[in-house]
Scaffold this motif. Structure first.
Motif, mmCIF file in Angstrom:
data_model
loop_
_atom_site.group_PDB
_atom_site.id
_atom_site.type_symbol
_atom_site.label_atom_id
_atom_site.label_comp_id
_atom_site.label_asym_id
_atom_site.label_seq_id
_atom_site.Cartn_x
_atom_site.Cartn_y
_atom_site.Cartn_z
ATOM 1 N N ARG A 158 0.813 -1.219 0.000
ATOM 2 C CA ARG A 158 0.000 0.000 0.000
ATOM 3 C C ARG A 158 0.842 1.262 0.000
ATOM 4 N NH1 ARG A 158 -2.239 3.177 4.327
ATOM 5 N NH2 ARG A 158 -4.217 4.138 3.694
ATOM 6 N N ARG A 244 -1.731 11.873 4.102
ATOM 7 C CA ARG A 244 -1.337 10.675 4.851
ATOM 8 C C ARG A 244 -2.450 10.267 5.815
ATOM 9 N NH1 ARG A 244 3.591 13.750 8.114
ATOM 10 N NH2 ARG A 244 2.693 15.821 7.976
ATOM 11 N N ASP A 245 -2.273 9.100 6.419
ATOM 12 C CA ASP A 245 -3.324 8.547 7.286
ATOM 13 C C ASP A 245 -3.422 9.290 8.601
ATOM 14 O OD1 ASP A 245 -4.135 6.306 5.650
ATOM 15 O OD2 ASP A 245 -2.157 5.475 6.059
ATOM 16 N N PHE A 320 -5.378 2.335 -5.514
ATOM 17 C CA PHE A 320 -6.021 3.633 -5.256
ATOM 18 C C PHE A 320 -5.085 4.817 -5.467
ATOM 19 C CE2 PHE A 320 -4.328 5.205 -1.154
ATOM 20 C CZ PHE A 320 -3.527 4.130 -0.800
ATOM 21 N N LEU A 324 -5.648 8.932 -5.862
ATOM 22 C CA LEU A 324 -5.279 9.812 -4.747
ATOM 23 C C LEU A 324 -4.235 10.832 -5.207
ATOM 24 C CD1 LEU A 324 -5.511 10.602 -1.776
ATOM 25 C CD2 LEU A 324 -3.649 8.981 -1.288
ATOM 26 N N ARG A 327 -5.941 13.577 -7.221
ATOM 27 C CA ARG A 327 -6.712 14.478 -6.358
ATOM 28 C C ARG A 327 -5.775 15.374 -5.541
ATOM 29 N NH1 ARG A 327 -12.141 11.782 -4.058
ATOM 30 N NH2 ARG A 327 -12.738 10.520 -5.863
ATOM 31 N N ARG A 331 -5.843 19.420 -5.818
ATOM 32 C CA ARG A 331 -6.020 20.232 -4.605
ATOM 33 C C ARG A 331 -4.839 21.181 -4.423
ATOM 34 N NH1 ARG A 331 -6.427 17.694 1.526
ATOM 35 N NH2 ARG A 331 -6.008 19.652 2.625
ATOM 36 N N TRP B 429 -14.200 20.590 3.813
ATOM 37 C CA TRP B 429 -14.286 19.420 4.694
ATOM 38 C C TRP B 429 -15.741 19.020 4.925
ATOM 39 C CZ3 TRP B 429 -9.952 16.795 6.314
ATOM 40 C CH2 TRP B 429 -8.726 17.441 6.083
ATOM 41 N N HIS B 629 -11.847 15.249 3.976
ATOM 42 C CA HIS B 629 -11.608 16.228 2.915
ATOM 43 C C HIS B 629 -12.342 15.801 1.644
ATOM 44 C CE1 HIS B 629 -9.629 18.893 0.044
ATOM 45 N NE2 HIS B 629 -9.388 19.658 1.105
ATOM 46 N N ARG B 631 -11.838 16.266 -1.416
ATOM 47 C CA ARG B 631 -11.034 15.787 -2.548
ATOM 48 C C ARG B 631 -10.165 14.592 -2.164
ATOM 49 N NH1 ARG B 631 -10.994 19.381 -6.779
ATOM 50 N NH2 ARG B 631 -11.594 21.517 -6.261
ATOM 51 N N THR B 632 -9.324 14.790 -1.147
ATOM 52 C CA THR B 632 -8.303 13.784 -0.855
ATOM 53 C C THR B 632 -8.720 12.784 0.233
ATOM 54 O OG1 THR B 632 -7.284 15.595 0.380
ATOM 55 C CG2 THR B 632 -6.272 14.991 -1.691
ATOM 56 N N GLU B 634 -8.746 12.398 3.369
ATOM 57 C CA GLU B 634 -8.160 12.018 4.653
ATOM 58 C C GLU B 634 -9.187 12.280 5.740
ATOM 59 O OE1 GLU B 634 -7.205 14.524 2.691
ATOM 60 O OE2 GLU B 634 -5.743 15.828 3.698
ATOM 61 N N ARG B 636 -10.106 12.947 9.700
ATOM 62 C CA ARG B 636 -9.585 13.458 10.967
ATOM 63 C C ARG B 636 -10.725 13.517 11.980
ATOM 64 N NH1 ARG B 636 -5.660 12.131 8.544
ATOM 65 N NH2 ARG B 636 -4.046 13.503 7.702
ATOM 66 N N ARG B 753 -9.922 3.917 5.894
ATOM 67 C CA ARG B 753 -8.764 4.559 5.291
ATOM 68 C C ARG B 753 -9.202 5.419 4.108
ATOM 69 N NH1 ARG B 753 -4.000 1.233 6.765
ATOM 70 N NH2 ARG B 753 -3.853 1.798 8.960
ATOM 71 N N ILE B 754 -8.293 6.264 3.671
ATOM 72 C CA ILE B 754 -8.538 7.152 2.538
ATOM 73 C C ILE B 754 -9.134 6.399 1.353
ATOM 74 C CG2 ILE B 754 -7.319 8.475 0.755
ATOM 75 C CD1 ILE B 754 -5.417 9.458 2.999
ATOM 76 N N GLU B 755 -8.548 5.246 1.051
ATOM 77 C CA GLU B 755 -8.984 4.532 -0.156
ATOM 78 C C GLU B 755 -10.422 4.030 -0.057
ATOM 79 O OE1 GLU B 755 -6.332 3.892 1.735
ATOM 80 O OE2 GLU B 755 -5.788 1.759 1.738
ATOM 81 N N LEU B 758 -12.413 7.295 -1.456
ATOM 82 C CA LEU B 758 -12.089 8.005 -2.705
ATOM 83 C C LEU B 758 -13.221 7.873 -3.725
ATOM 84 C CD1 LEU B 758 -8.325 7.211 -3.399
ATOM 85 C CD2 LEU B 758 -9.291 9.402 -2.762
#
Lengths: 341, 758
Positions: A158, A244-245, A320, A324, A327, A331, B429, B629, B631-632, B634, B636, B753-755, B758
């Motif tokens: 990943r 990031r995560d 993915f 990502l 995007r 951004r 957000w 977010h 777009r991306t 993430e 929080r 997770r982000i993925e 998306l």
């Protein structure tokens, strides 16, 4: 960790002399040389403890900070000595004002403790965090053991790369600062037994291709002494976006270093670097070309992102990452265009 | 004592108190086991397996032996017969190490190198070459070769069945049918899994961080065939346990054997990555939930089936259906759990072992059902709230769930929530609010302690208790000071040594209840002795009075009407030195010999879900705001509010920290933590704390904790429900529910997770 000899160089000439031995010269790659330079030690010592790097001699070059520890900004651009600590470069007023992408790439990297120790020269040579590279009990790693295969290709991958990968290696370059240097067209000063040479920063790292164990174009024993970033009307409108995560103290899943020279909303010139998901510090000339002469809009940013990832290659869990990455770049470009400078 | 459960006016219980060991900890004076000074120790370094299944054909040791300073290399060929195989966290057979040539899992101890220095031992360990006969391993769920085993009710787990859940679900007007997954997780306490063994003739002293001093002592004695009196374990402080130091592991006996062989103390400090495989972890789980409801929201059917990974030989499981079946009023309940055996190390306790993975699917499902019904998620819980255990109709000892929801909702600002998913934004957000129920069974075990009191008003309590970061020393001092009428500073607490009276292992959030109740009982014995002596004395102000009417307060024996006799006078009547009592407490419902069994290293527990008289749980409600977010993607979590009702709170300062730490871990559990497994080879890949993510400070914003007052006269004499684990339980579902609210995406597999977005 294996026993090694520790040498302390008081100046550059002595450092080069200590690193120039017949066995060192014969090494297959800079990283494989039996003599390695030691600055902050944040990568090298770590890799020695886990038995991935086994140098016989460490040459401590911290005393070279007097010669190569300066930050200088003038009309020609920015000069960064290789022994400048990450934290010092990140906090320098000229860097903050005129090269925000560089300042941010440093601020967003690692932790305060590491940034206080790590040198810029060592930072750009940080090696991949691929777990299979970092665990010697995996036999298959073409980077660590040429010709052995790649355990990551179908494994847990990943965090690895989708740009610049080969069928021998999909390791990513993990750092941040180097992506900003690549984007801004920096040059790197190198000193070696045969004297000084200047290389485009983009040429410092090599793509894995058939030889992922040869990570840079540095010859064994060569020493990075500094970086120069050319001035340009785009450097002030620049930023580094890192996705990031977690919020801090983690390597990027995707990052973008962007700089724009705008003329009433139209892109005169763009600089685009990408990180986290590329095999080496990455400059996307394709994205830059797609933007040049276009109004900076959601659509043109998206077109640039498509161009940047047109050649992405995915493996398993990295599926993915092109999306990502796109995007992230969109951004970053829109955020950069909106900057008040 | 029952009529003054917990707090009383003017007492110390319920008053915030800084840690009596705080200064020692922050100045480096606190002695963790690896810090204990030993004379001329040799150092051990572990060689661990690089395959997950197979046999060791042989080892090439010449290069390792040639490293200067190497003293010995233990392996199955030279020491295999010297120890009996250890037991797993459930007290039943588990994977072995040097006993044979068998490799059960990745990272199994296959050799122990002993040398004059740590560096030499490590270098030599890198030079050991192991020749394996590898077999194809099965990594996890869906891997070829795993074996599922349906579990049956035993002493610690039950699988409640009531009514006809399948029929009721089929007939229900509204249905929710979904599958959920939680990941493999590792504790990663800051302090590593160290062991130091020192022999003195036949006597073995083990310095090792442990949550079970007497458990470790008994386990090693059994493995080495030693008399219990010849084994002493010392762990004055543990640098975090979280369950990971709860059960004995294989390493200890081998370090003892190594020390015997090299005739020197041997010290082991394993590496971070070795901690992933030589100790335990939270196994990955899968769940199938079916909820059937009326349109009003009233539940008609609950079915919860779970699957958990374990090693080949061990059936260790957590079976959280014991808890989930008891959350909401429901006439038809079906639960079932299976262990799935794979080529893995044996899992074990990790903060709220059953409840963290099992409440996640239930609390997500409740949120999904609320959305489906168009009912506010809090109101759905209120509609199905109950004061009697839905499984067997017992009363709860106390249950303040909705008070927790109401207090937390008010503080959080739940009323501002637009129920429409994806409707709340702040710039780029997406904002989501989520909540979930938290709970933890209130457990208590037998315990013993020694307590003394001097005429000068100094008390000393001694017990083999465990300070794993929870504030256990301070807890004891507060209770003794409260009950003897002293200042907290007047109480000396000695713990962390198996030469002291035994208490249960610190797990299942039993520690506060078990140790405070025995301490209070000891205080009561001293009070009784003083009172009896005072009333039987020929002279004195209490001569002839009723001893039951005399209390200890403000360094005095105090009678009706406030008449006081100074402590010095009262104690001196019995002894000019000190009076001392040794006390054993066996909680209601346990066998009378439960305290005697402690001296054999055997621990029994009165479990909140399995009591005959009441069902005892602490409850809570957890709320969180997430931002994604647009777009991306993430994710929080900038703020969270948690409210808990857990009976008597002895030290609100420490409790606040415990709750907060739990809630932070819940966010971590939802968004960050997962041990990644290479399915081809059944090996952990991200076995380091750079890649095994936990939140950093920047990930945690506002973190509110609300104490909902609750007096519980039935749970135990002091009214204490454990609080060590409840803080984590509801947060993972609250986060997942908030992500749904922010994005409209229902993610049923952790971590999110982000993925996924998306």
């Amino acid at each position: 960790m294996r026993p090694f000899r520790y040498e302390h160089a008081t100046d550059r000439a002595q450092a080069l002399q200590l690193a120039t031995t017949p066995t060192a010269a014969a090494a297959a790659a800079h990283v494989a040389a039996p003599v390695q330079y030691l600055a902050g030690g944040t990568t090298l010592i770590d890799l020695m403890k886990i038995d991935v790097m086994r140098p016989e001699v460490l040459v401590d070059i911290n005393a070279l900070a007097g010669q190569h520890g300066e930050i200088r900004a003038d009309d020609a651009g920015l000069r960064l000595g290789a022994l400048v600590r990450m934290a010092d470069a990140a906090a320098h007023p000229a860097v903050l004002r005129d090269y925000p992408a560089i300042a941010q790439s440093l601020q967003l990297a690692a932790s305060p403790q590491l940034r206080n120790m790590a040198s810029l020269g060592g930072n750009v040579l940080q090696r991949t965090r691929c777990n299979y590279f970092r665990d010697v009990t995996y036999a298959a790693c073409n980077k660590r053991s040429p010709g052995s295969g790649c355990a990551a290709m179908e494994g847990v991958n990943r965090r690895l790369a989708v740009l610049g990968v080969s069928d021998r290696c999909i390791a990513n370059y993990p750092g941040d600062f180097a992506n900003a240097l690549a984007a801004l067209g920096a040059a790197v000063d190198v000193e070696g037994p045969k004297g000084r040479r200047v290389m485009a920063f983009e040429d410092l790292h090599r793509l894995p291709g058939e030889t992922p164990h040869v990570e840079t174009n540095l010859a064994p024993g060569e020493l990075i002494t500094g970086f120069s970033v050319p001035a340009g009307p785009w450097t002030r409108r620049s930023l580094y976006l890192k996705i990031r995560d977690r919020q801090s103290y983690e390597f990027a899943l995707a990052s973008a270093a962007v700089a724009l020279d705008l003329d009433g909303g139209v892109v005169r010139e763009a600089r685009v670097g990408l990180g986290g998901l590329s095999a080496k510090p990455w400059r996307s000339h394709e994205a830059e070309a797609a933007l040049r002469g276009k109004p900076l809009t959601e659509a043109s940013a998206q077109a640039a992102a498509e161009a940047a990832f047109a050649k992405a290659v995915v493996h398993g869990e990295t599926r993915f990452k092109p999306e990502l990455g796109r995007r992230t770049l969109v951004r970053a470009l829109l955020q950069c265009a909106a900057m008040e400078i | 004592m029952a009529d003054d459960a917990g707090r009383r006016p003017g007492g110390h219980i319920g008053q915030p108190h800084v840690r009596i060991d705080g200064r020692a900890k922050v100045t480096g004076q606190a002695r963790y086991p690896a810090d204990e000074p030993t004379t001329n120790p040799a150092w051990a370094y572990l060689v661990i397996s690089a395959i997950a299944r197979g046999r060791i054909r042989g080892m090439q040791l010449e290069a390792a032996r040639a490293v200067p300073g190497v003293l010995d290399i233990l392996n199955h060929a030279n020491v295999g017969q010297e120890v009996k195989s250890p037991m797993g966290p459930d007290g039943k057979p588990t994977t072995t190490t040097l006993e044979s040539d068998r490799v059960w899992h990745d990272g199994q101890i296959v050799a122990v190198v002993v040398a004059d220095s740590f560096e030499a031992a490590r270098e030599a360990a890198y030079k050991v070459v192991v020749d394996y006969e590898a077999e194809t391993p099965s990594a996890t769920f869906d891997s070829p070769g795993v074996q599922a085993e349906a579990l049956k009710t035993d002493a610690t787990h039950s699988y409640p069945l009531k009514g006809d859940a399948a029929a009721a679900f089929a007939a229900a007007p509204v249905k929710l049918d979904a599958r959920y997954e939680t990941p493999t997780q590792h504790h990663n306490p800051l302090e590593l899994f160290t062991t130091t063994c020192v022999w003195d003739g036949p006597k073995l002293t083990i310095y090792e961080p442990t949550q079970s001093m007497w458990g470790l002592k008994a386990a090693v004695a059994r493995q080495l065939g030693l008399d219990l009196v010849n084994v002493r374990t010392v762990s004055r402080f543990a640098g975090g346990g979280f369950g990971g130091k709860g059960a004995p592991t294989s390493r200890t006996a081998w370090i003892a054997v190594a020390a015997r062989r090299v005739k020197r103390p041997v010290k082991l400090v394993p590496t971070r990555d070795q901690g992933f495989t030589i100790a335990t972890y939270r196994a990955e789980t899968q769940h199938h939930i079916q909820l059937g409801a009326e349109r009003s929201g009233r539940l008609l059917a609950l079915s919860h089936e779970g699957w958990e990974i374990s090693s080949r030989p061990s059936s260790y499981n957590v079976s959280g259906t014991t808890t989930t079946a008891r959350m909401y009023a429901c006439p038809n309940i079906a639960t079932k759990v299976s262990v799935v055996h794979a080529d893995r190390n044996t899992p074990g306790f990790m903060r709220a072992p059953p409840d963290t993975p099992y409440m996640f699917p239930l609390e997500c499902a409740m949120d999904e059902l609320a959305h489906e019904l168009g009912i506010d998620p809090i109101e759905l819980r209120r509609i199905n709230d109950t004061q009697t255990d839905p499984v067997d109709g017992k009363p709860y000892s106390s249950r303040s769930l909705m008070k927790c929801f109401d207090a937390a909702a008010a503080k959080f600002g739940w009323a501002r929530r637009n129920p429409q998913p994806g409707s709340m934004r702040d710039g780029d957000w997406l904002v989501g609010y989520g909540c979930a129920t938290s709970c933890y069974p209130s457990n208590i075990g037998p315990a013993t302690a020694r307590l003394s009191l001097t005429p000068q008003g100094k008390a000393a309590i001694q017990l083999a208790g465990h300070e794993i970061g929870t504030g256990a020393y301070t807890l004891m001092a507060i209770v003794v000071a409260d009950r003897l009428g002293l200042a907290v500073e007047d109480v000396q607490v000695t713990m962390g040594d198996s030469d002291l009276p035994p208490v249960p292992g610190a797990g299942g959030s039993n520690n506060a209840a078990s140790t405070t109740n025995v301490a209070a009982k000891a205080c009561e014995e001293i009070r009784h002795k003083l009172a009896l002596a005072a009333v039987q004395a020929g002279a004195g102000i209490f001569a002839g009075a009723d001893p039951a009417g005399l209390k200890l307060a403000d360094r005095a024996l105090v009678g009706p009407g406030g008449r006081r006799e100074p402590l010095a006078t009262a104690v001196s009547r019995i002894s000019s030195g000190a009076i001392e009592v040794h006390v054993e407490n066996v909680p209601q419902g346990l066998a009378p010999d439960a305290a005697a069994a402690l001296y054999q290293g055997k621990m029994s527990m009165s479990r909140g879900a399995e009591r005959k008289d009441v069902t005892a749980f602490a409850f809570g409600a957890q709320f969180v705001e997430v931002r994604v977010h647009r777009r991306t993607c993430e994710i929080r979590a900038p703020r969270a509010v948690s409210a808990f009702a857990a009976g008597t709170i002895v030290n609100p300062l420490a409790a606040h920290s415990q709750y907060q730490g739990g809630a932070i871990w819940g966010i971590s559990s939802a968004l960050h933590e997962a041990t990644e497994i290479d399915r081809r080879v059944a090996r952990y890949v991200n076995d380091n704390i750079a890649d095994y993510l936990i939140p950093v400070n920047a990930d945690i914003g506002e973190m509110d904790v609300i104490f909902v007052p609750e007096e519980d006269h039935r749970v135990n004499p002091l009214g204490i429900k454990g609080i060590g684990e409840i803080g984590i339980v509801g947060m993972n579902a609250a986060v997942a529910n908030a992500v749904f609210h922010a994005t409209g995406r229902r993610i049923r597999k952790l971590p999110i997770r982000i993925e996924d977005l998306l």
